[in-house]
Design a protein around this motif. Sequence first.
Motif, PDB file in Angstrom:
ATOM      1  N   TYR A 253      21.193  60.813  49.701  1.00 41.58           N
ATOM      2  CA  TYR A 253      20.584  60.188  50.879  1.00 41.58           C
ATOM      3  C   TYR A 253      20.210  58.734  50.594  1.00 41.58           C
ATOM      4  O   TYR A 253      20.329  57.867  51.465  1.00 41.58           O
ATOM      5  CB  TYR A 253      19.349  60.978  51.300  1.00 41.58           C
ATOM      6  CG  TYR A 253      19.650  62.370  51.808  1.00 41.58           C
ATOM      7  CD1 TYR A 253      20.827  62.631  52.510  1.00 41.58           C
ATOM      8  CD2 TYR A 253      18.763  63.426  51.599  1.00 41.58           C
ATOM      9  CE1 TYR A 253      21.109  63.900  52.980  1.00 41.58           C
ATOM     10  CE2 TYR A 253      19.035  64.707  52.072  1.00 41.58           C
ATOM     11  CZ  TYR A 253      20.211  64.926  52.755  1.00 41.58           C
ATOM     12  OH  TYR A 253      20.492  66.189  53.226  1.00 41.58           O
TER      13      TYR A 253
ATOM     14  N   THR B 182      23.269  56.564  50.841  1.00 40.73           N
ATOM     15  CA  THR B 182      23.800  56.428  52.194  1.00 40.73           C
ATOM     16  C   THR B 182      22.769  55.849  53.158  1.00 40.73           C
ATOM     17  O   THR B 182      22.942  55.933  54.381  1.00 40.73           O
ATOM     18  CB  THR B 182      24.293  57.794  52.712  1.00 40.73           C
ATOM     19  OG1 THR B 182      23.271  58.784  52.535  1.00 40.73           O
ATOM     20  CG2 THR B 182      25.528  58.241  51.961  1.00 40.73           C
TER      21      THR B 182
ATOM     22  N   ARG C 210      19.766  56.735  53.979  1.00 47.13           N
ATOM     23  CA  ARG C 210      18.868  57.644  54.703  1.00 47.13           C
ATOM     24  C   ARG C 210      17.582  57.767  53.889  1.00 47.13           C
ATOM     25  O   ARG C 210      17.294  58.785  53.268  1.00 47.13           O
ATOM     26  CB  ARG C 210      19.557  58.990  54.888  1.00 47.13           C
ATOM     27  CG  ARG C 210      20.798  58.890  55.757  1.00 47.13           C
ATOM     28  CD  ARG C 210      21.891  59.869  55.396  1.00 47.13           C
ATOM     29  NE  ARG C 210      21.530  61.237  55.711  1.00 47.13           N
ATOM     30  CZ  ARG C 210      22.339  62.276  55.466  1.00 47.13           C
ATOM     31  NH1 ARG C 210      23.520  62.069  54.929  1.00 47.13           N
ATOM     32  NH2 ARG C 210      21.959  63.495  55.770  1.00 47.13           N
TER      33      ARG C 210
ATOM     34  N   ASP D 264      14.369  57.887  54.556  1.00 50.34           N
ATOM     35  CA  ASP D 264      13.322  58.861  54.890  1.00 50.34           C
ATOM     36  C   ASP D 264      13.666  60.237  54.322  1.00 50.34           C
ATOM     37  O   ASP D 264      12.804  60.914  53.744  1.00 50.34           O
ATOM     38  CB  ASP D 264      13.148  58.949  56.411  1.00 50.34           C
ATOM     39  CG  ASP D 264      12.512  57.690  56.991  1.00 50.34           C
ATOM     40  OD1 ASP D 264      11.856  56.962  56.222  1.00 50.34           O
ATOM     41  OD2 ASP D 264      12.690  57.429  58.206  1.00 50.34           O
ATOM     42  N   GLU D 265      14.931  60.649  54.496  1.00 50.32           N
ATOM     43  CA  GLU D 265      15.365  61.944  53.971  1.00 50.32           C
ATOM     44  C   GLU D 265      15.356  61.928  52.447  1.00 50.32           C
ATOM     45  O   GLU D 265      14.996  62.923  51.804  1.00 50.32           O
ATOM     46  CB  GLU D 265      16.752  62.275  54.489  1.00 50.32           C
ATOM     47  CG  GLU D 265      16.813  62.512  55.989  1.00 50.32           C
ATOM     48  CD  GLU D 265      18.228  62.635  56.497  1.00 50.32           C
ATOM     49  OE1 GLU D 265      18.802  63.730  56.369  1.00 50.32           O
ATOM     50  OE2 GLU D 265      18.763  61.634  57.010  1.00 50.32           O
TER      51      GLU D 265
ATOM     52  N   GLU E  48      14.918  47.456  58.811  1.00 48.99           N
ATOM     53  CA  GLU E  48      15.058  48.691  59.574  1.00 48.99           C
ATOM     54  C   GLU E  48      14.389  48.559  60.946  1.00 48.99           C
ATOM     55  O   GLU E  48      14.921  49.029  61.960  1.00 48.99           O
ATOM     56  CB  GLU E  48      14.442  49.855  58.804  1.00 48.99           C
ATOM     57  CG  GLU E  48      14.573  51.198  59.520  1.00 48.99           C
ATOM     58  CD  GLU E  48      13.974  52.337  58.717  1.00 48.99           C
ATOM     59  OE1 GLU E  48      13.789  53.420  59.309  1.00 48.99           O
ATOM     60  OE2 GLU E  48      13.690  52.162  57.523  1.00 48.99           O
TER      61      GLU E  48
ATOM     62  N   LYS F 161      17.723  52.181  62.023  1.00 50.09           N
ATOM     63  CA  LYS F 161      18.080  53.031  60.886  1.00 50.09           C
ATOM     64  C   LYS F 161      19.585  53.108  60.695  1.00 50.09           C
ATOM     65  O   LYS F 161      20.071  53.209  59.563  1.00 50.09           O
ATOM     66  CB  LYS F 161      17.507  54.441  61.087  1.00 50.09           C
ATOM     67  CG  LYS F 161      15.992  54.525  60.951  1.00 50.09           C
ATOM     68  CD  LYS F 161      15.515  55.964  61.026  1.00 50.09           C
ATOM     69  CE  LYS F 161      13.998  56.039  60.828  1.00 50.09           C
ATOM     70  NZ  LYS F 161      13.499  57.424  60.878  1.00 50.09           N
ATOM     71  N   GLU F 162      20.335  53.075  61.772  1.00 49.04           N
ATOM     72  CA  GLU F 162      21.790  53.156  61.663  1.00 49.04           C
ATOM     73  C   GLU F 162      22.341  51.961  60.890  1.00 49.04           C
ATOM     74  O   GLU F 162      23.206  52.113  60.016  1.00 49.04           O
ATOM     75  CB  GLU F 162      22.426  53.225  63.047  1.00 49.04           C
ATOM     76  CG  GLU F 162      23.926  53.488  63.000  1.00 49.04           C
ATOM     77  CD  GLU F 162      24.523  53.615  64.395  1.00 49.04           C
ATOM     78  OE1 GLU F 162      25.303  54.564  64.611  1.00 49.04           O
ATOM     79  OE2 GLU F 162      24.207  52.763  65.260  1.00 49.04           O
TER      80      GLU F 162
ATOM     81  N   SER G 178      21.579  52.324  57.255  1.00 42.80           N
ATOM     82  CA  SER G 178      22.481  53.307  56.671  1.00 42.80           C
ATOM     83  C   SER G 178      23.840  52.686  56.368  1.00 42.80           C
ATOM     84  O   SER G 178      24.399  52.872  55.282  1.00 42.80           O
ATOM     85  CB  SER G 178      22.637  54.499  57.617  1.00 42.80           C
ATOM     86  OG  SER G 178      23.598  55.404  57.127  1.00 42.80           O
TER      87      SER G 178
END
Length: 320
Positions: free
Chosen positions: A202, A205, A207, A209-210, A246, A251-252, A255
């Motif tokens: 994550y 990539t 992400r 938060d994840e 961000e 977020k996209e 990423s």
Amino acid sequence: MPKYYKEKLKQKKKPFLAKLIEGTIISVVIGIIIIILRPLITTIPIAMLVVGIASLIVSLLLRPSLKAIVHASICAGCTGVFLLNLTPFVGNIYLFQGYKAQMAENWDTAVKEYDKAFHYDPRDGELNFYAGFAYMKKKDYDKASYHFQKSLETKLDPSAFNNLGNVYLEQGEFEAAEEAYKNALYTRVSRMYSLNNLGAVYQKTGRLDESYEMFTQAVEVAPEYEVASKNLEVVENLKQRYAYVEKRYGKEFLSFFISAQSYLQHNREDKAKDFFLLAKDILQEKDENVAPEHPEWNELRANLPAISQVYSVVGTNLVR
């Protein structure tokens, strides 16, 4: 053939020495045939077939009768029973030699010994796991993934899933790595490693938060696991570093931006370029009409270092 049987009935039984000589001849000839055809013998059924056919041919030449078929069948069956009991034992000898070489980090020797073991027991899950690990250390990722997958055919081992994910991660196959790590997590064993590995995917990539959530869970499961603790700190720093990016671009975008850099690290320039192009489109759409009179101008100036870095990375890699 009928004439032969009539003559056979008239004959007295062969003496024991004659039978012994005949059996020895049959065994020697069969042995020679097996040696000649050795490259073709790759499985136990093939070995049984070769021995059976060789026995049949020799028996018919020496003593043409229906008993020859029985003798050939018996030889083939005995060969199968013998090999079924012998091959795992011989395979384990080479497995042990390979494991000793692996413990000494002599990966070339380990791979050679494991390859020898595969001639005797190619489906052994433990053997495939160790071979996959050795190939992974040699950076032969295609063979490593093959053997880890073969290992998983006999046992759903979380270590095999985690190492398979590591191989995919090194190849820049982030989606495949994520799936492998999730499968490891589903086994409910060694959760700290699976959680940490998922957090790494994550993170690569974008992400965050994840990623933060996975590393946090890994630390909760095993507070003494320093790797997860360090990774958690790294993600916290990244979240702070890219907080405004961000906020402004979404977020996209983050990423796409981080994924592109991760693909570059793994020599996947084609995938990196695709993500840099996606990031560029978002930048252009968001900042196309920004000027000194724009309401967000002062905020942009206050965060100029972060924005400048983003534009610099995207622009440099697209030009390259």
